[in-house]
Write a protein that holds these residues in place. Structure first.
Motif, PDB file in Angstrom:
ATOM      1  N   UNK A   1       0.821  -1.210   0.000  1.00  0.00           N
ATOM      2  CA  UNK A   1       0.000   0.000   0.000  1.00  0.00           C
ATOM      3  C   UNK A   1       0.855   1.260   0.000  1.00  0.00           C
ATOM      4  N   UNK A   2       1.925   1.255   0.764  1.00  0.00           N
ATOM      5  CA  UNK A   2       2.809   2.421   0.805  1.00  0.00           C
ATOM      6  C   UNK A   2       3.389   2.694  -0.588  1.00  0.00           C
ATOM      7  N   UNK A   3       3.891   1.653  -1.236  1.00  0.00           N
ATOM      8  CA  UNK A   3       4.488   1.798  -2.568  1.00  0.00           C
ATOM      9  C   UNK A   3       3.450   2.255  -3.582  1.00  0.00           C
ATOM     10  N   UNK A   4       2.254   1.690  -3.524  1.00  0.00           N
ATOM     11  CA  UNK A   4       1.184   2.076  -4.456  1.00  0.00           C
ATOM     12  C   UNK A   4       0.849   3.554  -4.330  1.00  0.00           C
ATOM     13  N   UNK A   5       0.639   4.003  -3.095  1.00  0.00           N
ATOM     14  CA  UNK A   5       0.300   5.412  -2.882  1.00  0.00           C
ATOM     15  C   UNK A   5       1.463   6.329  -3.253  1.00  0.00           C
ATOM     16  N   UNK A   6       2.673   5.893  -2.952  1.00  0.00           N
ATOM     17  CA  UNK A   6       3.845   6.704  -3.273  1.00  0.00           C
ATOM     18  C   UNK A   6       3.992   6.865  -4.785  1.00  0.00           C
ATOM     19  N   UNK A   7       3.760   5.792  -5.537  1.00  0.00           N
ATOM     20  CA  UNK A   7       3.845   5.869  -6.993  1.00  0.00           C
ATOM     21  C   UNK A   7       2.863   6.893  -7.559  1.00  0.00           C
ATOM     22  N   UNK A   8       1.665   6.920  -7.012  1.00  0.00           N
ATOM     23  CA  UNK A   8       0.673   7.873  -7.488  1.00  0.00           C
ATOM     24  C   UNK A   8       1.041   9.292  -7.055  1.00  0.00           C
ATOM     25  N   UNK A   9       1.483   9.441  -5.803  1.00  0.00           N
ATOM     26  CA  UNK A   9       1.867  10.767  -5.310  1.00  0.00           C
ATOM     27  C   UNK A   9       3.006  11.380  -6.119  1.00  0.00           C
ATOM     28  N   UNK A  10       3.909  10.544  -6.600  1.00  0.00           N
ATOM     29  CA  UNK A  10       5.082  11.029  -7.329  1.00  0.00           C
ATOM     30  C   UNK A  10       4.839  11.171  -8.825  1.00  0.00           C
TER      31      UNK A  10
ATOM     32  N   UNK B   1       2.450  12.904 -11.509  1.00  0.00           N
ATOM     33  CA  UNK B   1       1.353  13.830 -11.793  1.00  0.00           C
ATOM     34  C   UNK B   1       0.357  13.302 -12.831  1.00  0.00           C
ATOM     35  N   UNK B   2       0.829  12.487 -13.760  1.00  0.00           N
ATOM     36  CA  UNK B   2      -0.088  11.947 -14.767  1.00  0.00           C
ATOM     37  C   UNK B   2      -1.098  11.006 -14.111  1.00  0.00           C
ATOM     38  N   UNK B   3      -0.627  10.110 -13.247  1.00  0.00           N
ATOM     39  CA  UNK B   3      -1.540   9.194 -12.565  1.00  0.00           C
ATOM     40  C   UNK B   3      -2.481   9.958 -11.631  1.00  0.00           C
ATOM     41  N   UNK B   4      -1.979  10.999 -10.997  1.00  0.00           N
ATOM     42  CA  UNK B   4      -2.852  11.820 -10.143  1.00  0.00           C
ATOM     43  C   UNK B   4      -3.979  12.409 -10.980  1.00  0.00           C
TER      44      UNK B   4
END
Length: 151
Positions: free
Chosen positions: A92-101, A103-106
């Motif tokens: 979960x940490x890695x998943x959220x971090x990938x999205x936070x980092x 901008x396209x996925x955000x």
């Protein structure tokens, strides 16, 4: 219409992916036009259509590339020998971090972008994406079951 060498085709394709991503991050899918994209890439509209039938299909291709990066990172995580609690926490940490980092996925999950994309893409592409996404989810759950993280 001019013929392009394989090298030119690859250069144009990469330009569309990079410049398209920049524009989609900045303005979103709805407010980015094909004219914006071709202007940024320095190509004609006909050239754009040689590569992608629509801006939504360009967006989808960029999204698929981003998903592949996420998939690779998460697969590496599953290879690590972690306790069930550490694995789930890291997942979960890695998943959220990938999205936070990213901008396209955000942007992809804001302002109805995802829903707009699903409405505008051809049905067979949406169905294929859904099938692949479901299969990847099932694989992840099976790994968590095998590791004893989930019952």
């Amino acid at each position: 219409m001019p013929k392009f060498t394989e090298e030119e085709k690859e250069h144009i394709r990469q330009s569309l992916l990079v410049k398209g991503k920049e524009l989609f991050v900045k303005y979103g899918l709805a407010k980015t036009s094909i004219d914006d994209i071709i202007l940024a890439c320095g190509i004609g509209k006909g050239t754009f259509y040689k590569f992608f039938p629509s801006k939504e299909e360009l967006y989808y291709e960029i999204l698929k590339n981003e998903e592949e990066v996420k998939k690779t990172v998460l697969n590496e995580l599953f290879r690590e020998k972690l306790s069930p609690k550490e694995l789930l926490t890291s997942f979960f940490h890695t998943s959220f971090q990938l999205v936070e980092e990213n901008p396209f996925l955000q942007r992809a999950f804001q302002d109805g972008e995802h829903e707009r994309l699903a409405r505008k893409l051809p049905k067979h592409i949406v169905e294929q994406f859904s099938k692949e996404y479901t299969e990847r989810g099932i694989q992840a759950v099976n790994i968590l079951i095998e590791r004893g993280v989930l019952p």
